[in-house]
Design an enzyme around this catalytic site. Structure first.
Site, mmCIF file in Angstrom:
data_model
loop_
_atom_site.group_PDB
_atom_site.id
_atom_site.type_symbol
_atom_site.label_atom_id
_atom_site.label_comp_id
_atom_site.label_asym_id
_atom_site.label_seq_id
_atom_site.Cartn_x
_atom_site.Cartn_y
_atom_site.Cartn_z
ATOM 1 N N GLU A 175 -2.330 5.180 2.643
ATOM 2 C CA GLU A 175 -2.198 3.763 2.287
ATOM 3 C C GLU A 175 -3.522 3.095 1.910
ATOM 4 O O GLU A 175 -3.558 2.232 1.033
ATOM 5 C CB GLU A 175 -1.534 2.989 3.432
ATOM 6 C CG GLU A 175 -0.057 3.306 3.635
ATOM 7 C CD GLU A 175 0.190 4.547 4.478
ATOM 8 O OE1 GLU A 175 -0.796 5.178 4.934
ATOM 9 O OE2 GLU A 175 1.357 4.903 4.690
ATOM 10 N N ASP A 213 0.791 -1.238 0.000
ATOM 11 C CA ASP A 213 0.000 0.000 0.000
ATOM 12 C C ASP A 213 0.814 1.273 0.000
ATOM 13 O O ASP A 213 0.314 2.332 0.352
ATOM 14 C CB ASP A 213 -0.917 0.001 1.235
ATOM 15 C CG ASP A 213 -0.130 -0.053 2.540
ATOM 16 O OD1 ASP A 213 1.111 0.017 2.498
ATOM 17 O OD2 ASP A 213 -0.763 -0.168 3.610
ATOM 18 N N HIS A 229 5.442 5.785 12.899
ATOM 19 C CA HIS A 229 5.871 6.562 11.729
ATOM 20 C C HIS A 229 4.717 7.038 10.849
ATOM 21 O O HIS A 229 4.931 7.781 9.901
ATOM 22 C CB HIS A 229 6.814 5.726 10.859
ATOM 23 C CG HIS A 229 6.111 4.614 10.129
ATOM 24 N ND1 HIS A 229 5.828 3.414 10.724
ATOM 25 C CD2 HIS A 229 5.610 4.541 8.869
ATOM 26 C CE1 HIS A 229 5.199 2.640 9.856
ATOM 27 N NE2 HIS A 229 5.047 3.298 8.731
ATOM 28 N N GLU A 235 -0.296 -8.943 -1.120
ATOM 29 C CA GLU A 235 -0.931 -8.355 0.076
ATOM 30 C C GLU A 235 -2.135 -7.493 -0.346
ATOM 31 O O GLU A 235 -2.311 -6.351 0.072
ATOM 32 C CB GLU A 235 0.053 -7.540 0.911
ATOM 33 C CG GLU A 235 -0.337 -7.426 2.379
ATOM 34 C CD GLU A 235 0.604 -6.537 3.180
ATOM 35 O OE1 GLU A 235 0.598 -5.312 2.988
ATOM 36 O OE2 GLU A 235 1.350 -7.071 4.008
ATOM 37 N N ARG A 290 1.956 8.809 8.760
ATOM 38 C CA ARG A 290 1.745 10.227 8.446
ATOM 39 C C ARG A 290 0.599 10.833 9.260
ATOM 40 O O ARG A 290 0.681 11.963 9.722
ATOM 41 C CB ARG A 290 1.436 10.386 6.950
ATOM 42 C CG ARG A 290 2.659 10.658 6.109
ATOM 43 C CD ARG A 290 2.274 10.847 4.645
ATOM 44 N NE ARG A 290 3.333 11.472 3.868
ATOM 45 C CZ ARG A 290 4.459 10.888 3.500
ATOM 46 N NH1 ARG A 290 4.717 9.649 3.849
ATOM 47 N NH2 ARG A 290 5.358 11.537 2.783
ATOM 48 N N HIS A 329 12.324 5.974 13.451
ATOM 49 C CA HIS A 329 12.258 6.068 11.984
ATOM 50 C C HIS A 329 13.120 7.243 11.510
ATOM 51 O O HIS A 329 13.273 8.225 12.235
ATOM 52 C CB HIS A 329 10.780 6.282 11.617
ATOM 53 C CG HIS A 329 10.471 6.176 10.152
ATOM 54 N ND1 HIS A 329 10.840 7.130 9.236
ATOM 55 C CD2 HIS A 329 9.803 5.231 9.439
ATOM 56 C CE1 HIS A 329 10.418 6.784 8.033
ATOM 57 N NE2 HIS A 329 9.786 5.622 8.130
HETATM 58 C C1 UD1 Z 1 6.489 5.034 3.873
HETATM 59 C C2 UD1 Z 1 5.140 4.636 3.305
HETATM 60 C C3 UD1 Z 1 4.316 3.923 4.382
HETATM 61 C C4 UD1 Z 1 5.089 2.771 5.012
HETATM 62 C C5 UD1 Z 1 6.450 3.273 5.462
HETATM 63 C C6 UD1 Z 1 7.274 2.112 5.959
HETATM 64 C C7 UD1 Z 1 4.029 6.069 1.670
HETATM 65 C C8 UD1 Z 1 3.278 7.322 1.439
HETATM 66 N N1 UD1 Z 1 4.410 5.840 2.926
HETATM 67 O O1 UD1 Z 1 6.236 5.983 4.909
HETATM 68 O O2 UD1 Z 1 3.138 3.422 3.787
HETATM 69 O O3 UD1 Z 1 4.366 2.305 6.110
HETATM 70 O O4 UD1 Z 1 7.136 3.886 4.380
HETATM 71 O O5 UD1 Z 1 8.362 2.517 6.722
HETATM 72 O O6 UD1 Z 1 4.284 5.316 0.763
HETATM 73 N N2 UD1 Z 1 13.833 8.690 5.336
HETATM 74 C C9 UD1 Z 1 15.213 8.633 5.279
HETATM 75 N N3 UD1 Z 1 15.799 7.438 4.934
HETATM 76 C C10 UD1 Z 1 15.092 6.310 4.670
HETATM 77 C C11 UD1 Z 1 13.691 6.379 4.754
HETATM 78 C C12 UD1 Z 1 13.073 7.571 5.084
HETATM 79 O O7 UD1 Z 1 15.899 9.612 5.506
HETATM 80 O O8 UD1 Z 1 15.690 5.272 4.381
HETATM 81 C C13 UD1 Z 1 13.194 9.984 5.697
HETATM 82 C C14 UD1 Z 1 13.224 10.994 4.532
HETATM 83 O O9 UD1 Z 1 13.421 12.286 5.055
HETATM 84 C C15 UD1 Z 1 11.820 10.870 3.938
HETATM 85 C C16 UD1 Z 1 11.003 10.608 5.204
HETATM 86 O O10 UD1 Z 1 11.823 9.756 6.009
HETATM 87 O O11 UD1 Z 1 11.420 12.041 3.254
HETATM 88 C C17 UD1 Z 1 9.651 9.964 4.994
HETATM 89 O O12 UD1 Z 1 9.735 8.831 4.111
HETATM 90 P P1 UD1 Z 1 8.425 8.383 3.287
HETATM 91 O O13 UD1 Z 1 8.742 7.169 2.490
HETATM 92 O O14 UD1 Z 1 7.863 9.536 2.549
HETATM 93 O O15 UD1 Z 1 7.375 8.080 4.442
HETATM 94 P P2 UD1 Z 1 7.330 6.925 5.519
HETATM 95 O O16 UD1 Z 1 6.713 7.475 6.749
HETATM 96 O O17 UD1 Z 1 8.651 6.261 5.602
HETATM 97 N N1 UDP Z 2 11.512 -3.135 10.978
HETATM 98 C C1 UDP Z 2 12.902 -3.202 10.948
HETATM 99 N N2 UDP Z 2 13.627 -2.334 11.718
HETATM 100 C C2 UDP Z 2 13.038 -1.393 12.521
HETATM 101 C C3 UDP Z 2 11.601 -1.321 12.519
HETATM 102 C C4 UDP Z 2 10.885 -2.207 11.737
HETATM 103 O O1 UDP Z 2 13.477 -4.040 10.242
HETATM 104 O O2 UDP Z 2 13.742 -0.647 13.204
HETATM 105 C C5 UDP Z 2 10.733 -4.066 10.126
HETATM 106 C C6 UDP Z 2 9.639 -4.856 10.806
HETATM 107 O O3 UDP Z 2 10.115 -6.083 11.286
HETATM 108 C C7 UDP Z 2 8.603 -5.033 9.698
HETATM 109 C C8 UDP Z 2 8.792 -3.824 8.832
HETATM 110 O O4 UDP Z 2 10.068 -3.276 9.165
HETATM 111 O O5 UDP Z 2 8.890 -6.181 8.906
HETATM 112 C C9 UDP Z 2 7.703 -2.836 9.125
HETATM 113 O O6 UDP Z 2 8.026 -1.633 8.536
HETATM 114 P P1 UDP Z 2 7.319 -0.275 8.933
HETATM 115 O O7 UDP Z 2 6.801 -0.355 10.317
HETATM 116 O O8 UDP Z 2 8.315 0.785 8.620
HETATM 117 O O9 UDP Z 2 6.177 -0.157 7.835
HETATM 118 P P2 UDP Z 2 4.684 -0.715 7.698
HETATM 119 O O10 UDP Z 2 4.687 -2.174 7.943
HETATM 120 O O11 UDP Z 2 3.851 0.058 8.668
HETATM 121 O O12 UDP Z 2 4.321 -0.353 6.308
#
Ligand code: UD1
Ligand code: UDP
Length: 384
Positions: free
Chosen positions: A133, A97, A210, A119, A212, A243
């Site tokens: 999502e 998602d 994490h 999924e 939004r 995060h």
């Molecule tokens: C995204 C997904 C969410 C998922 C989550 C898993 C969307 C809109 N959101 O949310 O569905 O649950 O990933 O973790 O698709 N950042 C870093 N390094 C990284 C990752 C993130 O610096 O490796 C920082 C960046 O500043 C980035 C911010 O985190 O802009 C947010 O990342 P983003 O992918 O937009 O949103 P998530 O909350 O991670």
């Molecule tokens: N996870 C990880 N390291 C962390 C936090 C989560 O490897 O510090 C793994 C966790 O085991 C799961 C996945 O990341 O498999 C979940 O990711 P997240 O919570 O970021 O996203 P969501 O599942 O909500 O999309």
């Protein structure tokens, strides 16, 4: 001739959940796998690719600090077009998602390519929760030609949307396949906080947040509840892998940084994270994936969200939806940590999401789709 399958994904959870399938497809001579990562996440994605030894054939490298949904969507669609035109895969695989999922499916649809959605079928039916999502997943469902639903409930959701039942396969969730491959009771942590951590004599909460829709006041409420819990329970330790979103890191440091019972650590790689999950007492999270993993390990979960698209573990009793009200989070956590009987009731391991065989079921479904076999695979039926 081998069928060309292109996987498109971009975030940590997609990578974790797709990895076991991708590894299996790489070994299967019926298929030629092409990996395209959007890199919506960078460090958090690369950790998983490295762990599972997966190398991207195409890397869109789109991530930016504090990125916007529009920015992510536009860059993915624009950058995918030439790759899809050149590769012309027989099938695209997307997962879940995220915005990478939806934009990947949309770009593929624009090239009139076939799409399989892993999924598929999870629903809250609330447009803004989880945001974005819920709608990413619904729209991907509209675009997909094949739907791999993890549970019967998810299949029922798709049937209610008039998706052809012949195109739906109930496979279980690949997250359980991944989890079973990494949890090890002898695992030794490298992280300095966890290396000598006394899990036996301490009460431990694992916190992740994490989403939004939780940024701002809801997250402040969550952090206030955590503060109060550490004030009231002196042997409680909270482990919070924060995060990489800078908005979350700033707030966590400001509100929780000075509390010696709260350990703000870097996001863990999947191997230590899964093993940490297996050792803590209680999980507080707004994550989707962790709601699936923790019940399999017999860990009670309080879900820090108003809605969940994963009702199965709530019915099974290990997951409670508490939302983001500070007092409610505090009270439910306090009860679980101080009432032994209640804790025991809520901590029996349940596996509504899979049995570790989702990858094989997905491959059977792909074989059926491509007519390598003529027998439609049976649906996964959880026995609890
Ligand atoms: C995204 C997904 C969410 C998922 C989550 C898993 C969307 C809109 N959101 O949310 O569905 O649950 O990933 O973790 O698709 N950042 C870093 N390094 C990284 C990752 C993130 O610096 O490796 C920082 C960046 O500043 C980035 C911010 O985190 O802009 C947010 O990342 P983003 O992918 O937009 O949103 P998530 O909350 O991670
Ligand atoms: N996870 C990880 N390291 C962390 C936090 C989560 O490897 O510090 C793994 C966790 O085991 C799961 C996945 O990341 O498999 C979940 O990711 P997240 O919570 O970021 O996203 P969501 O599942 O909500 O999309």
């Amino acid at each position: 001739m081998a069928k060309k399958i292109m996987a498109i994904f971009g975030t940590r959870p997609e990578a974790i959940k797709m990895a076991p399938l991708l590894k299996a497809l790489q070994k299967n001579s019926n298929y030629k796998l092409v990996l395209t990562v959007t890199a919506q996440h960078r460090e958090m994605l690369d950790q998983v690719l490295e762990l599972f030894n997966l190398k991207a054939d195409y890397d869109l490298d789109i991530m930016q600090k504090k990125q916007s949904l529009n920015g992510i969507t536009v860059k993915i669609i624009k950058n995918l077009a030439p790759i899809l035109k050149q590769e012309k895969p027989d099938l695209l695989l997307v997962h879940g998602d995220t915005t990478s999922t939806f934009a990947g499916a949309l770009a593929s649809f624009y090239q009139q390519l076939k799409i399989a959605h892993i999924e598929a079928g999870l629903r809250t039916h609330n447009k803004y929760s989880p945001f974005p999502e819920e709608i990413n997943r619904q729209l991907t469902g509209v675009l997909a030609d094949l739907h791999f639903a993890p549970t019967i409930k998810a299949k029922e959701n798709l049937l209610l949307e008039n998706i052809n039942k012949e195109k739906i396969f109930v496979t279980g969730n690949t997250v359980i396949d991944a989890l079973l491959s990494v949890v090890d009771s002898n695992y030794k942590f490298a992280d300095s906080t966890l290396y000598n951590f006394d899990f036996k004599h301490k009460q431990t909460i694992l916190l992740t947040t994490h989403r939004r829709e939780n940024l701002g006041e809801p997250m402040e409420n969550i952090f206030r509840a955590i503060q109060k819990l550490t004030d009231k329970i002196s042997d409680l330790e909270v482990i919070f892998p924060v995060h990489l979103n800078p908005v979350i890191r700033e707030l966590a440091a400001e509100m929780l940084g000075d509390n010696s019972q709260i350990h703000l650590i870097e996001p863990l790689e999947y191997l230590p994270f899964a093993n940490l999950l297996a050792r803590v007492d209680l999980v507080l999270t707004d994550s989707g994936g962790i709601q699936e993993e923790a019940p399999a390990l017999g860990k009670p979960v309080l879900v820090l969200r108003d809605t969940t698209e994963r009702p199965e573990a709530i019915s099974a009793g290990t997951v409670i939806k508490v939302g983001t009200d500070s007092e409610k989070i505090y009270q439910e956590s306090f009860n679980l940590l101080t009432k032994k009987e209640l804790y025991q009731q809520r901590s029996s391991a349940v596996n509504p999401y899979g049995d570790g065989k989702a990858v094989q079921r997905i491959i059977n479904a792909l074989d059926f789709f491509f007519k390598f076999t003529f027998e439609k695979p049976a649906d996964f039926l959880a026995d609890n």
